[in-house]
Design a protein around this motif. Structure first.
Motif, short mmCIF file in Angstrom:
data_model
loop_
_atom_site.label_atom_id
_atom_site.label_comp_id
_atom_site.label_asym_id
_atom_site.label_seq_id
_atom_site.Cartn_x
_atom_site.Cartn_y
_atom_site.Cartn_z
N PRO A 291 0.82 -1.22 0.00
CA PRO A 291 0.00 0.00 0.00
C PRO A 291 0.85 1.27 0.00
O PRO A 291 2.06 1.23 0.25
N ILE A 292 0.19 2.38 -0.27
CA ILE A 292 0.87 3.67 -0.30
C ILE A 292 1.53 3.97 1.04
O ILE A 292 2.62 4.55 1.10
N ARG A 293 0.89 3.54 2.12
CA ARG A 293 1.45 3.83 3.44
C ARG A 293 2.85 3.24 3.60
O ARG A 293 3.75 3.88 4.14
N ASP A 294 3.05 2.00 3.12
CA ASP A 294 4.37 1.38 3.20
C ASP A 294 5.38 2.13 2.33
O ASP A 294 6.56 2.26 2.68
N LEU A 295 4.93 2.62 1.21
CA LEU A 295 5.83 3.36 0.32
C LEU A 295 6.25 4.70 0.93
O LEU A 295 7.39 5.13 0.76
N VAL A 296 5.32 5.34 1.63
CA VAL A 296 5.67 6.61 2.31
C VAL A 296 6.74 6.35 3.37
O VAL A 296 7.72 7.09 3.47
N ILE A 308 6.37 13.59 -2.78
CA ILE A 308 5.11 13.96 -3.42
C ILE A 308 4.20 12.74 -3.40
O ILE A 308 4.51 11.70 -3.99
N VAL A 309 3.09 12.84 -2.69
CA VAL A 309 2.10 11.76 -2.64
C VAL A 309 0.97 12.16 -3.58
O VAL A 309 0.29 13.17 -3.37
#
Length: 464
Positions: A291-296, A308-309
């Motif tokens: 998920p995006i959270r892990d990538l952040v 940049i999200v």
């Protein structure tokens, strides 16, 4: 040639405007393809003859093309109407491209005036032009044909769509955003939505020409980005948030390391030092999701100057705010909201989605400390997309996050001769609290950027 003439030639009719529909039907005849009837009969016969072979995943594209051309030659030979060699070749190539490519939506993908394509099962294709929706005469021949096109798009980016995973976000090679939903979720048949991107990325000058920005507001946002202010872009669906994020990110100096994080890659940054990360859905066994959270979180270990999200949708909001509050200044993101004040409320809700039982005041303090500027976009009823408000996040006052409006859209300017809003976004006369910090970085905010045209006024951040 007026817009009405263009619409007649394109064979489209607008939705939600009965008088205009009647005008299209009763006035000058639309452009008609003289081979349309023959084309339709040939396609139907081709589907009858080839059947499941058209959708056989084990069949190489060259083999399928050979089958299609051979069968079409035989079908056309039985037609009473005699075609010239040139007409015959053109028809075979046209039908072949229709079946082998992305079907009847191909012409709309190539049409620069079309900004969105909406396929409602196999019996209706709508397009958006100039902010208005029109029904086209194009159709998919069968539901199977539409499914084949959807699966082709999805497979190209390593994703899948089937009964166990009946909806997906994907993208075309040109960056256009694709969403597909199939039964059992889509009750009436497969649904496909394509939000097109311009062939060349828009610049700040382009947005000024469109009326989305003004020279003043563009220079102000340029100063904010170069001065490492954390900027959040808010707005409704289809208001141009991603387009504006692309433009705003172009203000980032070229010597900085940028990490972009998106659910489906859409951003097209011009800088050289850009790392693009894309979330991954679970595989057929339900594993492997990133998920995006892990990538952040991972981005924080990649020595970014900027994060940049593409869009904040859930618990990653907490990680983004923490990054902004721990030295990663100048971050940019977007979210869906109806107004700047609503954007803060949504951000607060999304932080709670992270699963941590944080006090509301602590969340608001995080938001107030992290964010500097909120840029709000609206899609006005004339179909245009405009920045309608630019706010500074001042801090906390009691339990409330305070905002001050630095720029606001002038709704009182009325309309021009074409029915478009004549107003533009104008400074309110307030100077941001961070102007001194920008000055310490050598970035000036000239009075001309902030001087109000009339007496200064302040909005409370609510909807007008």
């Amino acid at each position: 040639m007026g817009i009405g003439d263009l619409l007649r030639k394109s064979g489209t009719s607008p939705i939600g405007a009965d008088a205009f529909n009647a005008e299209l039907e009763d006035s000058a005849p639309r452009f008609e393809d003289p081979l349309a009837g023959l084309r339709g009969r040939a396609q139907e016969a081709l589907f009858d003859r080839l059947g499941s072979r058209l959708f056989d995943p084990n069949l190489a594209e060259e083999q399928l093309r050979a089958y299609v051309v051979h069968e079409l030659d035989e079908i056309l030979a039985t037609e009473v109407k005699q075609l010239s060699a040139e007409e015959r070749l053109e028809l075979v190539e046209s039908i072949g491209a229709d079946i082998m490519g992305l079907g009847p939506i191909e012409p709309f993908l190539a049409d620069p005036t079309v900004t969105e394509i909406m396929v409602n099962a196999d019996d209706a294709i709508f397009v958006e032009r100039g902010g208005r929706i029109y029904l086209t005469e194009a159709r998919f021949m069968t539901v199977q044909h539409l499914r084949q096109v959807i699966e082709k798009i999805v497979a190209a980016v390593g994703r899948r769509i089937d009964e166990s995973s009946p909806m997906v976000d994907a993208r075309l090679p040109d960056g256009s955003r694709v969403n597909a939903v199939i039964p059992p979720l889509a009750v009436d048949g497969p649904m496909l939505t394509v939000r097109k991107f311009a062939k060349a990325a828009f610049t700040a000058t382009d947005l000024v020409d469109f009326g989305t920005l003004t020279d003043q507001s563009s220079e102000f946002l340029d100063a904010c980005v170069r001065g490492k202010r954390n900027v959040l872009i808010s707005g409704g669906t289809g208001t141009g948030k991603t387009t504006l994020l692309n433009v705003v990110s172009s203000f980032i100096p070229t010597d900085e390391r940028i990490v972009t994080i998106e659910d489906a890659v859409e951003l097209r940054l011009r800088q050289r030092h850009v790392i693009r990360l894309e979330a991954r859905p679970p595989n057929i066994e339900g594993k492997g999701q990133v998920p995006i959270r892990d990538l952040v979180r991972n981005a924080l270990r990649m020595r970014p100057d900027r994060i940049i999200v593409g869009e904040v949708r859930g618990g990653e909001a907490l990680d983004m705010l923490q990054a902004m509050n721990t030295g990663h200044e100048g971050s940019l993101s977007t979210l869906h909201a109806n107004a700047p004040r609503d954007a803060l409320s949504r951000l607060e809700t999304m932080v709670l989605m992270a699963g941590l039982e944080l006090p509301v005041r602590a969340i608001r303090e995080q938001i107030a400390s992290a964010l500097d500027v909120i840029v709000h976009l609206s899609r006005l009823r004339d179909g245009t997309r405009r920045i309608t408000e630019i706010c500074e996040v001042n801090g906390m006052e009691g339990e409330t996050i305070t905002l001050s409006t630095l720029y606001a859209f002038d709704y009182d300017a009325g309309f021009d001769d074409e029915g478009r809003f004549a107003g533009e976004i104008r400074p309110t006369g307030l100077r941001p609290m961070f102007s001194d910090e920008l000055g310490h970085l050598g970035i000036a905010l000239p009075e001309a950027l902030l001087r109000a045209v009339c007496d200064p006024f302040v909005l409370d951040g609510s909807r007008r």
